[in-house]
Scaffold this active site. Structure first.
Site, PDB file in Angstrom:
ATOM      1  N   ALA A   1      -0.710   3.097 -15.818  1.00  0.00           N
ATOM      2  CA  ALA A   1      -0.538   3.574 -14.443  1.00  0.00           C
ATOM      3  C   ALA A   1      -1.878   3.547 -13.721  1.00  0.00           C
ATOM      4  O   ALA A   1      -2.861   3.008 -14.232  1.00  0.00           O
ATOM      5  CB  ALA A   1       0.040   4.983 -14.466  1.00  0.00           C
ATOM      6  N   ASN A   2      -1.938   4.093 -12.525  1.00  0.00           N
ATOM      7  CA  ASN A   2      -3.201   4.229 -11.798  1.00  0.00           C
ATOM      8  C   ASN A   2      -3.187   5.544 -11.020  1.00  0.00           C
ATOM      9  O   ASN A   2      -2.199   6.269 -11.038  1.00  0.00           O
ATOM     10  CB  ASN A   2      -3.421   3.008 -10.885  1.00  0.00           C
ATOM     11  CG  ASN A   2      -2.349   2.877  -9.833  1.00  0.00           C
ATOM     12  OD1 ASN A   2      -2.232   3.713  -8.947  1.00  0.00           O
ATOM     13  ND2 ASN A   2      -1.528   1.835  -9.961  1.00  0.00           N
ATOM     14  N   ARG A   3      -4.291   5.844 -10.347  1.00  0.00           N
ATOM     15  CA  ARG A   3      -4.471   7.169  -9.749  1.00  0.00           C
ATOM     16  C   ARG A   3      -3.865   7.338  -8.364  1.00  0.00           C
ATOM     17  O   ARG A   3      -4.096   8.345  -7.702  1.00  0.00           O
ATOM     18  CB  ARG A   3      -5.967   7.505  -9.674  1.00  0.00           C
ATOM     19  CG  ARG A   3      -6.604   7.651 -11.038  1.00  0.00           C
ATOM     20  CD  ARG A   3      -8.038   8.143 -10.927  1.00  0.00           C
ATOM     21  NE  ARG A   3      -8.710   8.055 -12.207  1.00  0.00           N
ATOM     22  CZ  ARG A   3      -8.546   8.936 -13.198  1.00  0.00           C
ATOM     23  NH1 ARG A   3      -7.742   9.982 -13.028  1.00  0.00           N
ATOM     24  NH2 ARG A   3      -9.185   8.761 -14.330  1.00  0.00           N
TER      25      ARG A   3
ATOM     26  N   ALA B   1      -0.039   1.030  -4.701  1.00  0.00           N
ATOM     27  CA  ALA B   1      -1.065   0.572  -5.637  1.00  0.00           C
ATOM     28  C   ALA B   1      -0.335  -0.092  -6.803  1.00  0.00           C
ATOM     29  O   ALA B   1      -0.002   0.542  -7.806  1.00  0.00           O
ATOM     30  CB  ALA B   1      -1.913   1.743  -6.119  1.00  0.00           C
TER      31      ALA B   1
END
Ligand code: CTP
Ligand code: CA
Length: 225
Positions: A33-35, A99
């Protein structure tokens, strides 16, 4: 009176917004995943609804809930987001605030990866995800009249964003500096530069809601000319 209240500069316009991170599975219990919190995308969708737009909101697993008044399509992976975007078209404008994970694990396994007694470490092999923004920006017939991308950068923000604008073929790029010390990713504020063929417009640091309202107003302006 109801009709007058519902009317706004974007009434009658359908706008697609992508938002949030994507989750790319490694095995049934793990993912990459990402932030991204989804805060900026959610705020943009809310601001577009406030101006009267009909909004389809394609969102990954975000921390921030979708705004009221949008058609929500929930997805996990980049490929699911691509499919949902295709289904949501046609649109008068599309804003790609998600994102999207650039890579997914090449071979997803259906059983949990286990430690083995010898301590052998797993090696993940990746493959590239579809670039959803570039696909929509470069589609011929049926392309939204206005295609807006984001560029999350940590270095040479404007130069990288300018290159992205050209490479992807979108109309605007909203560039922001996501170095951890800016506190922008996961925070309540944003400082953006909007790039287009006309030039670069740097906005002062303000709340993500204020960025959203300013961007929605600019979109309404562009669609009306
Ligand atoms: N984007 C997309 N699909 C992808 C990757 C990105 O739709 N697979 C969109 C994002 O929603 C954003 C824009 O493309 O609007 C730019 O994303 P960014 O990650 O900044 O650009 P990349 O082309 O992926 O380049 P890099 O991550 O290497 O900087
Ligand atoms: Ca990327």
């Amino acid at each position: 009176i109801a009709a007058a209240l519902a009317a706004g500069p974007l009434s009658g316009q359908h706008i697609l917004v992508t938002s949030g991170p994507t989750h790319e599975p490694i095995d049934p219990v793990r993912y990459i995943a990402n932030r991204s919190s989804g805060a900026q995308g959610s705020a943009i969708a809310r601001a577009l609804v406030a101006l009267g737009a009909r909004v389809t909101f394609v969102t990954g697993p975000a921390q921030v809930p979708p705004p009221d008044g949008v058609q929500v399509v929930r997805v996990q992976t980049a490929r699911q987001m691509q499919e949902a975007v295709t289904q949501a078209l046609p649109a008068d404008a599309a804003v790609f605030a998600a994102a999207v994970a650039d890579w997914r694990v090449a071979r997803e396994v259906t059983s949990k990866i286990k430690k083995d007694a010898a301590g052998t470490l797993p090696v993940l092999e990746f493959t590239e995800n579809p670039d959803i923004l570039a696909e929509v920006a470069q589609m011929g017939a049926g392309r939204p009249a206005l295609v807006v991308g984001f560029a999350a950068e940590t270095d040479d923000v404007v130069a990288h964003a300018r290159a992205k604008l050209a490479r992807k073929g979108c109309d605007w790029i909203v560039a922001n500096d996501v170095r951890p010390e800016t506190g922008i990713m996961g925070g309540d504020e944003n400082a953006v530069t909007v790039l287009s063929a006309e030039g670069a417009d740097s906005w002062p640091r303000m709340s993500k809601d204020a960025v959203a309202r300013k961007l929605a107003a600019r979109i309404a302006q562009a669609l009306s000319t």
